[in-house]
Scaffold this motif. Structure first.
Motif, PDB file in Angstrom:
ATOM      1  N   HIS A  94      36.152  48.751  55.598  1.00  0.00           N
ATOM      2  CA  HIS A  94      36.813  47.454  55.452  1.00  0.00           C
ATOM      3  C   HIS A  94      38.326  47.461  55.634  1.00  0.00           C
ATOM      4  N   HIS A  95      38.929  48.633  55.870  1.00  0.00           N
ATOM      5  CA  HIS A  95      40.396  48.616  55.959  1.00  0.00           C
ATOM      6  C   HIS A  95      40.872  47.818  57.175  1.00  0.00           C
ATOM      7  N   GLY A  96      40.118  47.918  58.274  1.00  0.00           N
ATOM      8  CA  GLY A  96      40.522  47.184  59.482  1.00  0.00           C
ATOM      9  C   GLY A  96      40.438  45.683  59.280  1.00  0.00           C
ATOM     10  N   THR A  97      39.364  45.262  58.648  1.00  0.00           N
ATOM     11  CA  THR A  97      39.204  43.841  58.370  1.00  0.00           C
ATOM     12  C   THR A  97      40.306  43.353  57.428  1.00  0.00           C
ATOM     13  N   ALA A  98      40.564  44.159  56.401  1.00  0.00           N
ATOM     14  CA  ALA A  98      41.614  43.780  55.444  1.00  0.00           C
ATOM     15  C   ALA A  98      42.950  43.640  56.167  1.00  0.00           C
ATOM     16  N   TYR A  99      43.217  44.577  57.067  1.00  0.00           N
ATOM     17  CA  TYR A  99      44.482  44.530  57.814  1.00  0.00           C
ATOM     18  C   TYR A  99      44.559  43.274  58.683  1.00  0.00           C
ATOM     19  N   ARG A 142      29.541  38.429  48.410  1.00  0.00           N
ATOM     20  CA  ARG A 142      29.462  39.747  49.035  1.00  0.00           C
ATOM     21  C   ARG A 142      30.759  40.498  48.756  1.00  0.00           C
ATOM     22  N   PHE A 143      30.662  41.820  48.689  1.00  0.00           N
ATOM     23  CA  PHE A 143      31.850  42.610  48.393  1.00  0.00           C
ATOM     24  C   PHE A 143      32.952  42.332  49.412  1.00  0.00           C
ATOM     25  N   ARG A 144      32.561  42.240  50.688  1.00  0.00           N
ATOM     26  CA  ARG A 144      33.568  42.026  51.723  1.00  0.00           C
ATOM     27  C   ARG A 144      34.334  40.716  51.503  1.00  0.00           C
ATOM     28  N   THR A 145      33.588  39.662  51.199  1.00  0.00           N
ATOM     29  CA  THR A 145      34.248  38.379  50.984  1.00  0.00           C
ATOM     30  C   THR A 145      35.177  38.452  49.773  1.00  0.00           C
ATOM     31  N   TRP A 146      34.680  39.106  48.734  1.00  0.00           N
ATOM     32  CA  TRP A 146      35.472  39.257  47.509  1.00  0.00           C
ATOM     33  C   TRP A 146      36.757  40.042  47.797  1.00  0.00           C
ATOM     34  N   LEU A 147      36.602  41.158  48.518  1.00  0.00           N
ATOM     35  CA  LEU A 147      37.765  41.979  48.872  1.00  0.00           C
ATOM     36  C   LEU A 147      38.750  41.180  49.726  1.00  0.00           C
ATOM     37  N   LEU A 148      38.220  40.491  50.724  1.00  0.00           N
ATOM     38  CA  LEU A 148      39.107  39.766  51.635  1.00  0.00           C
ATOM     39  C   LEU A 148      39.817  38.613  50.936  1.00  0.00           C
ATOM     40  N   THR A 149      39.170  38.047  49.937  1.00  0.00           N
ATOM     41  CA  THR A 149      39.838  36.996  49.162  1.00  0.00           C
ATOM     42  C   THR A 149      41.047  37.583  48.432  1.00  0.00           C
ATOM     43  N   ILE A 150      40.861  38.761  47.865  1.00  0.00           N
ATOM     44  CA  ILE A 150      41.970  39.418  47.157  1.00  0.00           C
ATOM     45  C   ILE A 150      43.082  39.777  48.140  1.00  0.00           C
ATOM     46  N   VAL A 151      42.710  40.335  49.289  1.00  0.00           N
ATOM     47  CA  VAL A 151      43.715  40.699  50.303  1.00  0.00           C
ATOM     48  C   VAL A 151      44.437  39.440  50.800  1.00  0.00           C
ATOM     49  N   SER A 152      43.670  38.392  51.001  1.00  0.00           N
ATOM     50  CA  SER A 152      44.252  37.144  51.474  1.00  0.00           C
ATOM     51  C   SER A 152      45.260  36.598  50.460  1.00  0.00           C
ATOM     52  N   ASN A 153      44.898  36.646  49.188  1.00  0.00           N
ATOM     53  CA  ASN A 153      45.828  36.189  48.148  1.00  0.00           C
ATOM     54  C   ASN A 153      47.072  37.063  48.104  1.00  0.00           C
ATOM     55  N   GLU A 154      46.863  38.354  48.300  1.00  0.00           N
ATOM     56  CA  GLU A 154      48.000  39.280  48.317  1.00  0.00           C
ATOM     57  C   GLU A 154      48.941  38.932  49.472  1.00  0.00           C
ATOM     58  N   GLN A 205      46.815  47.304  51.862  1.00  0.00           N
ATOM     59  CA  GLN A 205      46.734  48.384  50.877  1.00  0.00           C
ATOM     60  C   GLN A 205      46.795  47.842  49.449  1.00  0.00           C
ATOM     61  N   ASP A 206      47.761  46.973  49.185  1.00  0.00           N
ATOM     62  CA  ASP A 206      47.900  46.450  47.821  1.00  0.00           C
ATOM     63  C   ASP A 206      46.669  45.648  47.413  1.00  0.00           C
ATOM     64  N   GLY A 207      46.148  44.866  48.356  1.00  0.00           N
ATOM     65  CA  GLY A 207      44.944  44.094  48.057  1.00  0.00           C
ATOM     66  C   GLY A 207      43.758  44.997  47.778  1.00  0.00           C
ATOM     67  N   LEU A 266      43.847  48.016  46.629  1.00  0.00           N
ATOM     68  CA  LEU A 266      44.015  48.678  45.334  1.00  0.00           C
ATOM     69  C   LEU A 266      43.700  47.726  44.189  1.00  0.00           C
ATOM     70  N   LYS A 267      44.091  46.473  44.339  1.00  0.00           N
ATOM     71  CA  LYS A 267      43.760  45.503  43.292  1.00  0.00           C
ATOM     72  C   LYS A 267      42.248  45.365  43.158  1.00  0.00           C
ATOM     73  N   ALA A 268      41.590  45.374  44.291  1.00  0.00           N
ATOM     74  CA  ALA A 268      40.127  45.262  44.268  1.00  0.00           C
ATOM     75  C   ALA A 268      39.506  46.487  43.595  1.00  0.00           C
ATOM     76  N   ILE A 269      40.016  47.669  43.911  1.00  0.00           N
ATOM     77  CA  ILE A 269      39.471  48.895  43.320  1.00  0.00           C
ATOM     78  C   ILE A 269      39.648  48.863  41.804  1.00  0.00           C
ATOM     79  N   ARG A 270      40.832  48.434  41.386  1.00  0.00           N
ATOM     80  CA  ARG A 270      41.087  48.363  39.943  1.00  0.00           C
ATOM     81  C   ARG A 270      40.192  47.338  39.251  1.00  0.00           C
ATOM     82  N   ALA A 271      39.778  46.340  40.035  1.00  0.00           N
ATOM     83  CA  ALA A 271      38.971  45.262  39.445  1.00  0.00           C
ATOM     84  C   ALA A 271      37.482  45.452  39.719  1.00  0.00           C
TER      85      ALA A 271
END
Lengths: 185, 173
Positions: free
Chosen positions: A33-38, A74-86, A56-58, A60-65
């Motif tokens: 998912h790093h490419g998608t997050a980027y 879905r995990f991807r949507t959840w992760l991307l929401t966090i990255v998007s907010n970041e 990266q910061d997004g 890490l926030k996801a990992i901590r949470a």
């Protein structure tokens, strides 16, 4: 070998393993998912360095949470929401985003990855991306998320803050306006 | 654009990126053969796909290293986040765990300040103290009342002489 440990292991299984401290599972989530997050961060920030930081910061926030991830989305949507907010947070801190885009972004075409026989030229492809950047945010993101990440319209809607129907409309408008711009000399 | 076009264009990204299920392809291909507008959209999407941004080299390792550190509860603020640590460590777990440790410390400080404020309020409230009201500002200065009473301090006034003597005796031990 358990089939759930294979290359197609669902994200949710990897999340469970990562929660238990399994670094290999964590590595695979990052690799997937790093490419998608980027790209999601890049779509918002339009700056490759800022996008990398936000990804990266997004992440890490996801990992901590991870303990709070309940699997409703879905995990991807959840992760991307966090990255998007970041990314949006960074955008607010930094003020206006850069207008110059793509010049220092690595593209698939630059790596010589064959995408399709119908691809005419790298420059034409870059021009299409450049023109895409000129579209209104929601239209641009709807096209990007649908095409680059294969997100459903429902997932696109969650990320751009729209309903599923509105995400679909934004996607169609985005494609139409992009074509109009591409037809101009 | 009719419904058929809309349905086809919904699926074009999946066709371009080979994510479209094989069973769905004939219907999409059939429509494309008849519809110039959808073919134009397909061409535009193919161009975009050819120029998909890719993550910079090293980003995966950077995130992976930081994520591993974030996952590992050992060494909360130790050498992993120290001056010699890698940039990933400094931006990863070290920072994350530092936040976790710093947050309770701030909480304790805030609680202590609250106790002081409450203690001051117990002996001298703005309503009861015309001097404070006369100062007018929103911020009430923090200071001890004239008798030095603070919250949590023993109140000696109510003690009998015997209890007081006992207390003094214990303090001398």
């Amino acid at each position: 070998m358990d089939s759930r440990d294979g290359p197609d292991t669902p994200d949710e299984v990897l999340v469970d393993q990562a929660r238990s401290g399994n670094e290999a599972a964590l590595d695979r989530l990052v690799s997937r998912h790093h490419g998608t997050a980027y790209r999601v961060a890049l779509g918002i920030l339009r700056d490759p360095d800022m996008a990398a930081d936000a990804a990266q910061d997004g992440f890490l926030k996801a990992i901590r949470a991870l303990d709070r991830f309940r699997g409703e989305a879905r995990f991807r949507t959840w992760l991307l929401t966090i990255v998007s907010n970041e990314a949006k947070g960074q955008l607010r801190k930094k003020g206006r985003r850069r207008e110059a885009v793509l010049d220092d972004v690595t593209l698939v075409a630059d790596r010589g990855v064959p995408v399709d026989d119908a691809v005419v030229a790298v420059e034409e492809a870059r021009r299409a991306r450049r023109l895409l950047q000129e579209l209104p945010d929601k239209q641009r993101l709807a096209v990007q998320l649908r095409l680059d990440e294969g997100l459903s319209f429902r997932e696109v809607g969650e990320l751009i803050g729209s309903s599923e129907g509105a995400a679909r409309v934004n996607y169609h408008h985005g494609i139409r306006r992009l074509r109009e711009r591409m037809e101009r000399p | 654009m009719n419904d058929r076009c809309a349905m086809t264009q919904d699926r074009l990204p999946d066709l371009v990126t080979d994510r479209l299920p094989v069973g769905d392809r004939p219907a999409v291909q059939d429509h494309l053969e008849q519809c110039a507008e959808c073919r134009a959209s397909l061409a535009a999407l193919r161009l975009l796909a050819a120029a998909t941004p890719v993550a910079p080299a090293g980003l995966e390792h950077r995130i992976r290293d930081a994520a591993r550190l974030a996952l590992d509860p050992a060494d909360p603020v130790g050498e992993a986040s120290g001056p010699g640590a890698s940039p990933a460590a400094q931006t990863g777990r070290g920072r994350l765990w530092a936040r976790r440790w710093v947050a309770p410390a701030w909480g304790l400080a805030a609680a202590a300040a609250l106790v002081l404020l409450l203690g001051r309020g117990l002996v001298s409230t703005p309503e009861a103290d015309p001097d404070l009201l006369a100062m007018g500002g929103d911020e009430i200065p923090l200071f001890l009342a004239d008798d030095g009473m603070v919250a949590g301090a023993p109140v000696l006034d109510g003690l009998t002489d015997e209890d007081l003597a006992l207390l003094l005796e214990e303090m001398e031990r």
